[in-house]
Write an enzyme that holds these catalytic residues in place. Structure first.
Site, PDB file in Angstrom:
ATOM      1  CB  VAL A  11       3.304   3.123   0.477  1.00  0.00           C
ATOM      2  CG1 VAL A  11       3.073   3.298  -1.022  1.00  0.00           C
ATOM      3  CG2 VAL A  11       4.795   2.948   0.755  1.00  0.00           C
ATOM      4  CB  CYS A 295      12.687   0.240   2.398  1.00  0.00           C
ATOM      5  SG  CYS A 295      11.036   0.959   2.430  1.00  0.00           S
TER       6      CYS A 295
END
Length: 464
Positions: A11, A295
């Site tokens: 990210v 995730c």
């Protein structure tokens, strides 16, 4: 705008590259000096299509740089993104150790001007207030160090002069990410929405200014990007709810697939039929061996843990995880049905990454499938176009091969685990000659069944 991104993982790197591409001056900061040095030398440590090129381009422009020093990276920043890892713990909680360390360090190094501190990491609901507290503690620690230094200079054992708390103005903002591995650059440049959780108008305006170039770029292309402003807790919940819903949708269609097999229906036709309903939609209705990655598993576990902390049992979320775990082993059952005894058989796994377009093997179904087949006495071989080295580091119980045909040599079955495009373009006559037995278990329903049957393969899909 001067921006600092703390954390150079998936990210953090995508966020830093995007913001510099939009014209901001970005410093990507990481305490891992080895990783920072590699990035300075142009080596991106993860595989994401287009990321290498964007990092190289922005580094050459001077808008993107890398540092391992908070003192070098933070004081000039007008916005700081926290993009550190929050891995799941055994009890379901998110491990926020890295967030805590980052927040305290930010407090120790923030400049005197106003700054927004942006939680981009997926953090437990309510973390905005907690991060703010940690930053203030970091500011206080800086004051304490300064006071002790003055006392030593005065020759006393205690501070003879105290330093007032420095003027540090900041707000904490929640700004969840919705990047898909394998298409993160596209998602970053063309977001479905931008969600901001903020408590002050000053923070909201700073975030509008930060994202103004991205909004303008999309407007020029005829796309309106919704800019959603809400409170921090709701913004944090948006991220968890989005991932929980997508995981639920996948587990739902896999349950339907299992029923389809028993009643003679075809889940692909069922998916098409229900997906045309606008209330349902077509996305995430592909039956297969379930979801993986970093995730969905940790976010569902964390959300369920939060629910329990506040006196609610999230039974639906727990069932979604249970269904997904069982679904991974459906291909093993199908192999047992076709081959009877697995012991002594050679099984080739095509694909190891949890999805195509990435080298990420975190919680990848292939790891569990390989382990179960090895436990049953099979000789397991595997091939992945990108993730072989990551699979090796993860300890996959399989011999990793340099190409798909090598993995399938003298195999009793090939199991498609990850639907990389190259597998659909296989030279089927060549594969037929390579294998000992022409059995294909299509764990993603990604291959053309009629083509395989025409070439003499025994084809076995999911829910078909």
């Amino acid at each position: 705008m001067n921006i600092t991104v703390v954390g150079t993982g998936y990210v953090g790197l995508v966020t830093g590259a995007l913001l510099s591409h939009l014209g901001h001056r970005v410093t990507c900061m990481d305490v891992d000096e080895t990783k920072v040095q590699l990035l300075r030398e142009g080596h991106v440590p993860i595989y994401e299509p287009g990321l290498d090129e964007m990092v190289a381009e922005q580094s050459a422009s001077g808008r993107l740089r890398f540092s391992s020093d908070y003192a070098d990276s933070v004081p000039q920043a007008e916005a700081v993104f926290i993009c550190v890892g929050t891995p799941g713990r055994a009890d379901g909680r998110a491990d926020t150790t890295y967030v805590e360390a980052a927040a305290r360090s930010l407090g120790e190094h923030l400049g005197r001007h106003y700054c927004v501190i942006i939680n981009k990491s997926t953090v437990p609901i309510g973390s905005g207030d907690w991060v703010g507290m940690l930053v203030r503690q970091g500011v206080a620690a800086r004051v304490g160090v300064a006071s002790e230094a003055r006392a030593e200079m005065a020759g006393g054992g205690t501070a003879v002069a105290t330093s007032p708390t420095p003027t540090v103005q900041f707000d904490v903002v929640s700004n969840p990410e919705f990047l898909r591995e394998g298409s993160a650059i596209f998602d970053a440049l063309h977001p479905d929405r931008i969600v901001i959780g903020a408590e002050t108008e000053q923070a909201i305006e700073r975030m509008r200014l930060l994202y103004a170039p991205l909004m303008a770029r999309n407007a020029a292309e005829g796309r309106e990007v919704p800019f959603i402003v809400t409170d921090r807790a709701s913004a944090e919940m948006v991220k968890y709810a989005a991932n929980a819903f997508l995981a639920t949708k996948i587990s739902f269609i896999n349950e339907i697939a299992n029923v389809c097999e028993r009643v003679g229906a075809d889940v692909q036709e069922v998916s098409r039929g229900i997906g045309l309903d606008e209330r349902i939609g077509k996305a995430f209705l592909s039956a297969g061996i379930g979801w993986g990655g970093s995730c969905f598993p940790k976010d569902l576990a964390s959300l369920a843990h939060t629910a329990r902390e506040y006196g609610h049992e999230a039974r639906l979320l727990e069932s979604v995880v249970t269904v997904n775990t069982a679904q991974r082993l459906v291909v093993v059952r199908k192999l047992q049905e076709r081959l009877k005894l697995i012991k002594g058989k050679r099984i080739a796994l095509w694909g190891v990454a949890f999805k195509p377009g990435t080298d990420d093997v975190r919680d990848a179904p292939a790891l569990l499938i390989a382990a179960r087949l090895a436990e049953l006495g099979a000789e397991v071989r595997a091939y992945d176009p990108r993730a072989s080295e990551a699979a090796r580091r993860a300890g996959i119980q399989a011999e990793l091969c340099p190409d798909a045909y090598w993995a399938a040599e003298d195999a009793d079955a090939v199991v498609l685990v990850t639907e990389w495009p190259e597998f659909a373009a296989t030279d089927w006559p060549r594969l037929r000659e390579t294998m000992r037995r022409p059995l294909i278990v299509d764990g993603r329903n990604a291959l053309d069944r009629s083509t395989l049957l025409w070439h003499g393969f025994d084809y076995c899909g999911i829910g078909r």
